[in-house]
Scaffold this active site. Structure first.
Site, PDB file in Angstrom:
ATOM      1  N   HIS A   1       0.883  -1.138  -0.165  1.00 30.39           N
ATOM      2  CA  HIS A   1       0.491  -0.341   0.119  1.00 30.39           C
ATOM      3  C   HIS A   1       0.497   1.075   0.290  1.00 30.39           C
ATOM      4  O   HIS A   1       0.375   2.443  -0.525  1.00 30.39           O
ATOM      5  CB  HIS A   1      -1.554   0.017   1.498  1.00 30.39           C
ATOM      6  N   GLU A   2       2.178   0.942   0.968  1.00 32.64           N
ATOM      7  CA  GLU A   2       2.788   2.175   0.778  1.00 32.64           C
ATOM      8  C   GLU A   2       3.636   2.431  -0.437  1.00 32.64           C
ATOM      9  O   GLU A   2       3.887   3.947  -0.261  1.00 32.64           O
ATOM     10  CB  GLU A   2       3.297   2.404   2.531  1.00 32.64           C
TER      11      GLU A   2
ATOM     12  N   HIS B   1       1.906   4.288  -2.981  1.00 31.38           N
ATOM     13  CA  HIS B   1       1.805   6.062  -3.037  1.00 31.38           C
ATOM     14  C   HIS B   1       3.187   6.390  -3.397  1.00 31.38           C
ATOM     15  O   HIS B   1       3.213   7.518  -3.825  1.00 31.38           O
ATOM     16  CB  HIS B   1       1.527   6.441  -1.577  1.00 31.38           C
TER      17      HIS B   1
END
Length: 218
Positions: free
Chosen positions: A26-27, A30
């Site tokens: 997820h990170e 980003h």
């Protein structure tokens, strides 16, 4: 001890491994999308990596295991590097939740093949247990992060899509939004506001996965 955890002792190993993967991807998503749009901030801070150590927040991870909600370390994003800040901002924000949706689908593909090959026994039960948890947690993170409350990605998406005048007002009341979000999550109000989203959303996407896989895989 189980009464102090959001998950059973039997589930805990599956939950921890699933969260490490889910939070890290997820990170990273980003950071990767921000970098591709010209923002080197995350890369310069060592966040453009698949190492869990760069992304996990110990307290946020522990809280998710205990209370059922938590967080990873937010990726720093400087929108001044973007040529089109609104578009890039939306894509950077949505990249994280979408990565969890993709992970859940990958887990569903593996789970589907396990079912097709009728995997049984201790090894099969272990794999079924892990992928059930993996799929569910990634769908939960996908839906959770799209909620329109700061500091979640859903709020950032709305913020980037909003006209400048509206965005300025949103910034003024952002701290209240965090308070409202915590009240909805921590208090019994969650069973009326938050839980229905997950209770409807997760089966909805599971149904979509099943339809896709049953159609593509004979």
């Amino acid at each position: 001890m189980e009464q102090f955890l959001a998950f059973s002792i039997e589930q805990l190993p599956f939950v921890i491994v699933s969260l490490v993967i889910a939070f890290t991807i997820h990170e990273f998503a980003h950071a990767y999308v921000a970098y591709k749009f010209g923002d080197p901030t995350a890369k310069n801070q060592g966040r453009l990596t698949l190492s869990p150590l760069a992304h996990l927040d110990p307290f946020g991870t522990l809280l998710l295991i205990i209370a059922g909600f938590g967080w990873a370390r937010p990726v720093p994003v400087n929108r001044y590097f973007f040529k089109n800040p609104r578009l890039a901002g939306v894509l950077v924000s949505i990249a994280g939740p979408l990565s969890n949706l993709v992970l859940s689908f990958i887990g569903a593909v593996i789970w589907y093949f396990l079912m097709r090959f009728n995997m049984q026994g201790v090894g099969g039960d272990f794999l079924f247990g892990f992928f059930n948890t993996f799929i569910t947690l990634n769908l939960l993170l996908f839906l959770f992060n799209l909620l329109p409350f700061p500091p979640l990605d859903g709020y950032r998406i709305i913020e980037d899509l909003a006209p400048p005048s509206v965005r300025a007002k949103m910034t003024q009341y952002e701290s209240w939004g965090i308070f409202i979000f915590l009240v909805l999550v921590i208090t019994p109000l969650d069973q009326y506001v938050i839980d229905p989203i997950f209770n409807s959303g997760i089966p909805f996407f599971m149904g979509i996965f099943d339809s896709i896989l049953s159609t593509l895989i004979l």
